[in-house]
Design an enzyme around this catalytic site. Structure first.
Site, short mmCIF file in Angstrom:
data_model
loop_
_atom_site.label_atom_id
_atom_site.label_comp_id
_atom_site.label_asym_id
_atom_site.label_seq_id
_atom_site.Cartn_x
_atom_site.Cartn_y
_atom_site.Cartn_z
N ASP A 1 0.82 -1.21 0.00
CA ASP A 1 0.00 0.00 0.00
C ASP A 1 0.86 1.26 0.00
O ASP A 1 0.34 2.37 -0.14
CB ASP A 1 -1.00 0.00 1.16
CG ASP A 1 -0.36 -0.17 2.52
OD1 ASP A 1 0.89 -0.15 2.61
OD2 ASP A 1 -1.10 -0.34 3.51
N SER A 2 2.18 1.10 0.11
CA SER A 2 3.08 2.24 -0.06
C SER A 2 2.96 2.85 -1.45
O SER A 2 3.34 4.01 -1.65
CB SER A 2 4.53 1.82 0.19
OG SER A 2 4.91 0.76 -0.67
N ASP B 1 -0.50 -6.28 -0.16
CA ASP B 1 -1.09 -5.67 1.02
C ASP B 1 -2.61 -5.63 0.86
O ASP B 1 -3.11 -5.35 -0.23
CB ASP B 1 -0.61 -4.23 1.18
CG ASP B 1 0.56 -4.09 2.13
OD1 ASP B 1 0.65 -4.87 3.08
OD2 ASP B 1 1.37 -3.18 1.92
N LYS C 1 -0.80 -9.56 2.93
CA LYS C 1 -0.19 -9.03 4.15
C LYS C 1 -1.21 -8.20 4.92
O LYS C 1 -1.91 -7.37 4.34
CB LYS C 1 1.04 -8.18 3.84
CG LYS C 1 1.74 -7.64 5.11
CD LYS C 1 3.11 -7.05 4.81
CE LYS C 1 3.02 -5.67 4.21
NZ LYS C 1 2.46 -4.66 5.16
N GLU D 1 -1.73 -5.88 8.66
CA GLU D 1 -1.05 -5.18 9.74
C GLU D 1 -1.74 -5.44 11.07
O GLU D 1 -2.97 -5.54 11.13
CB GLU D 1 -1.02 -3.67 9.47
CG GLU D 1 -0.18 -3.28 8.27
CD GLU D 1 -0.08 -1.77 8.09
OE1 GLU D 1 0.52 -1.35 7.10
OE2 GLU D 1 -0.60 -1.02 8.95
N GLU E 1 8.73 -3.72 11.45
CA GLU E 1 9.07 -2.39 10.95
C GLU E 1 9.40 -1.42 12.07
O GLU E 1 8.63 -1.26 13.02
CB GLU E 1 7.93 -1.82 10.09
CG GLU E 1 8.24 -0.43 9.55
CD GLU E 1 7.30 0.04 8.46
OE1 GLU E 1 7.46 1.18 7.99
OE2 GLU E 1 6.40 -0.74 8.07
#
Length: 260
Positions: free
Chosen positions: A44-45, A83, A113, A115, A183
């Site tokens: 999502d970056s 993501d 992925k 979070e 991270e």
């Protein structure tokens, strides 16, 4: 033959570091894959580096799917992970399953992925893995929770916070996650977590003691104007591209083209 989630476990067992990067489109994905990257993340970056937003929050499922399909066409060897964007999985395990299946069916990714840790996310990870969807966990600085965290700060600095991250990592492993991204946490904490887990860890701004490393490719190549402080770019493509375009512009304005 392409890599699988089991390939990453074998790399950890052989003490061979996992090389991971992000990809947003076909041409770069093909270069990275042919260069031997083990894991490619359509992260999502891309909300920031490809779409121009100031955080990861605005990117949508459909936008990420579009980029995943492009990256898929360029990948033959690397494990391809996507993501799940903010708002597409947090409500319930069923919502996460509905979103994740779109990425596997419509874009051909091999894993997703998520979070966050317990209690809610471990339940979701267990539901997905029991349903046949591989999950890469993500702990520490979780950008989708940037407002709750108060900014892009190092996580796990206090003894209590460190213990919570260790517990969350063990819980995610127990729920079936095949690996964890760690991270922006203290280096010694990342090493401790990596030593306690059977599954591999992939660090970003978490020091050298993880089982692998991941960076945003735009940061690695010097394309980002303001990269995170823990990034040491391996190239300055921003300057190189600017110079090349400048030379091209000068040639066009002077001669019309360089074809002669």
């Amino acid at each position: 033959m392409g890599l699988s989630i089991h390939s990453l476990r074998k790399l950890k067992e052989r003490a061979q570091p996992i090389v991971a990067l992000t990809a947003t489109e076909y041409a770069m994905a093909r270069i990275l894959d042919q260069a031997g990257v083990d894991l490619l993340l359509v992260g999502d970056s891309l909300s920031m580096v490809a779409l121009g937003h100031t955080s990861t929050l605005p990117v949508t499922v459909d936008e990420l799917l579009h980029h995943c399909r492009a990256v898929r066409r360029g990948v033959e060897r690397a494990l391809l992970v996507a993501d799940l964007p903010f708002g597409s999985y947090e409500q319930s395990p069923q919502q996460a399953f509905s979103t994740a299946t779109r990425f596997l069916k419509e874009a051909g990714v091999q894993a997703v992925k998520l979070e966050g840790g317990y209690p809610r996310m471990t339940e979701t990870v267990a539901f997905l893995t029991e349903s046949g969807i591989p999950v890469l966990g993500h702990l520490g600085l979780t950008p989708q929770a940037v407002h709750q965290l108060g900014g892009y700060r190092v996580q796990g600095k206090t003894a209590q916070a460190a213990e919570r991250l260790i517990d969350q990592a063990l819980a995610l492993e127990g729920a079936g996650a095949f690996a964890l991204v760690l991270e922006h946490i203290p280096y010694d904490l990342a090493g401790e977590i990596s030593g306690k887990l059977v599954i591999p860890t992939v660090g970003i701004g978490a020091g050298p003691h993880c089982n692998g490393q991941i960076l945003v490719t735009h940061d690695l190549l010097g394309l980002t104007e303001n990269p995170p402080p823990f990034v040491n770019p391996y190239a300055d493509l921003r300057a190189l591209i600017s110079k090349a375009v400048g030379r091209y512009s000068a040639d066009v304005r002077a001669h019309g083209s360089r074809e002669e």
